[in-house]
Design a protein around this motif. Sequence first.
Motif, short mmCIF file in Angstrom:
data_model
loop_
_atom_site.label_atom_id
_atom_site.label_comp_id
_atom_site.label_asym_id
_atom_site.label_seq_id
_atom_site.Cartn_x
_atom_site.Cartn_y
_atom_site.Cartn_z
N GLU A 186 0.82 -1.14 0.01
CA GLU A 186 0.01 0.09 0.18
C GLU A 186 1.09 1.34 0.10
N GLY A 187 0.43 2.12 -0.44
CA GLY A 187 1.11 3.50 -0.50
C GLY A 187 1.05 4.32 -1.99
N LYS A 188 1.56 5.34 -1.99
CA LYS A 188 1.62 6.33 -3.26
C LYS A 188 3.09 6.30 -3.71
N PHE A 189 3.36 6.05 -4.85
CA PHE A 189 4.91 6.19 -5.35
C PHE A 189 4.78 6.91 -6.74
N PRO A 190 6.11 7.67 -6.98
CA PRO A 190 6.24 8.29 -7.96
C PRO A 190 6.28 7.35 -9.22
N CYS A 191 5.85 8.07 -10.60
CA CYS A 191 5.88 7.16 -11.73
C CYS A 191 6.94 7.33 -12.68
N ILE A 192 7.31 6.30 -13.38
CA ILE A 192 8.42 6.52 -14.30
C ILE A 192 7.81 5.78 -15.52
N ILE A 193 7.74 6.85 -16.72
CA ILE A 193 7.52 5.99 -17.91
C ILE A 193 8.85 5.29 -18.46
N PHE A 194 8.87 4.03 -18.77
CA PHE A 194 9.85 3.61 -19.36
C PHE A 194 9.88 3.13 -20.74
N TYR A 195 10.54 3.88 -21.70
CA TYR A 195 10.41 3.38 -23.13
C TYR A 195 11.68 2.44 -23.33
N SER A 196 11.08 1.51 -24.38
CA SER A 196 11.77 0.45 -24.54
C SER A 196 12.51 0.70 -25.88
N GLU A 197 13.33 -0.10 -26.18
CA GLU A 197 14.11 -0.26 -27.43
C GLU A 197 13.03 -0.66 -28.64
N ILE A 198 13.59 -0.56 -29.85
CA ILE A 198 12.54 -0.90 -30.97
C ILE A 198 11.72 -2.15 -31.01
N PHE A 199 12.31 -2.93 -30.20
CA PHE A 199 11.69 -4.25 -30.15
C PHE A 199 10.53 -4.51 -29.19
N GLN A 200 10.18 -3.29 -28.40
CA GLN A 200 8.79 -3.28 -27.54
C GLN A 200 9.37 -3.95 -26.17
N ILE A 201 8.18 -4.57 -25.65
CA ILE A 201 8.29 -5.21 -24.39
C ILE A 201 9.00 -6.47 -24.24
N THR A 202 10.08 -6.23 -24.53
CA THR A 202 10.83 -7.83 -24.40
C THR A 202 10.93 -8.34 -23.23
N ALA A 203 11.57 -9.45 -22.86
CA ALA A 203 11.85 -9.99 -21.39
C ALA A 203 12.98 -8.97 -20.70
N PRO A 204 13.97 -8.66 -21.47
CA PRO A 204 14.91 -7.94 -20.72
C PRO A 204 14.28 -6.35 -20.09
N ILE A 205 13.50 -6.06 -21.23
CA ILE A 205 12.86 -4.55 -20.77
C ILE A 205 11.85 -4.82 -19.72
N ALA A 206 11.21 -6.03 -19.74
CA ALA A 206 10.44 -6.22 -18.35
C ALA A 206 10.96 -6.29 -17.18
N VAL B 96 5.88 -8.46 -29.77
CA VAL B 96 7.25 -8.34 -29.40
C VAL B 96 8.12 -8.93 -30.49
N LEU B 97 9.08 -7.87 -30.89
CA LEU B 97 10.00 -8.32 -31.93
C LEU B 97 11.26 -8.91 -31.25
N GLY B 98 11.90 -9.97 -32.11
CA GLY B 98 12.92 -10.73 -31.73
C GLY B 98 14.22 -9.98 -32.00
N TYR B 99 15.40 -10.27 -31.15
CA TYR B 99 16.48 -9.43 -31.17
C TYR B 99 17.29 -10.42 -32.27
N ASP B 100 16.96 -10.17 -33.58
CA ASP B 100 17.55 -10.76 -34.63
C ASP B 100 17.39 -9.85 -35.84
N ASP B 101 17.92 -10.26 -36.91
CA ASP B 101 17.86 -9.40 -38.10
C ASP B 101 16.59 -9.06 -38.37
N ALA B 102 15.52 -9.92 -38.52
CA ALA B 102 13.80 -9.75 -39.01
C ALA B 102 13.51 -8.66 -37.86
#
Length: 245
Positions: free
Chosen positions: A27-47, A75-81
């Motif tokens: 419980e409680g109030k917390f500051p918010c951070i908008i976390f912007y990913s790489e071009i691959f969107q919300i990948t496992a490392p970003i999460a 979610v895009l792969g960390y590959d050429d495609a």
Amino acid sequence: MITQNEFVQLPTPTGLMQAQVFRPAIEGKFPCIIFYSEIFQITAPIARSANILAGLGFVVVVPEVFHELNPMGTVLGYDDAGKDKGNNDKWAKPLEGHDSDTQAIVNFAAAQDYCTGNVGAMGVCIGGHLAFRAALNPSIKAAFCLYPTDIHSDTLPSAQGNNSFERTQDIAGEVYVVFGKQDPHVPLEGRQKLYQHFQTVGLNYIWQEVNAQHAFMRDEGERYDPALALEMYLKAQQFFQRTLA
């Protein structure tokens, strides 16, 4: 601290945007951070990065940065495609679309009883640029930008006179920028151009260069530097605790 997360869908002028929200499971109030990913969107490392920040005492909202251009949940792969698709999306979406996405997240944070109302931005790669860009929004008090690309080169589409480099002087909050000296995406000439420009326009900023390659925060691949990544999380925690207090 223990965290929890959920997906939300936020209305924007360019369509419904999915975002993943990580926050402390207390419980409680917390500051918010908008976390912007790489071009691959919300990948496992970003999460995982977002979850670490949440565990340090923040509400972290991770948007799908190219939601207009992909089915929800892409979610895009960390590959050429994945790289080719992500770069095409990067060049297809104008910065004005990212601006309205930022405002949608600011509106979301303001409506949550677990947010203090203070909002910052953080990101990696193009996400570092988007965090810098987000600081144009007067609701964003601070931005922590890790190896932000395309600011020095003005390679992202925008209306005339509305690119991030030219708009730097309109940032009222504080900006923390981190570059790797071995990063080919922002070479020495680009870093020098940005540093001089920040000095000229009077930006309130902290500048740091480290011995690292591009994507040194990503905990997959050979460029990952775990000790340096840990240092960056702690610096970000201290930065946001001060600026979002």
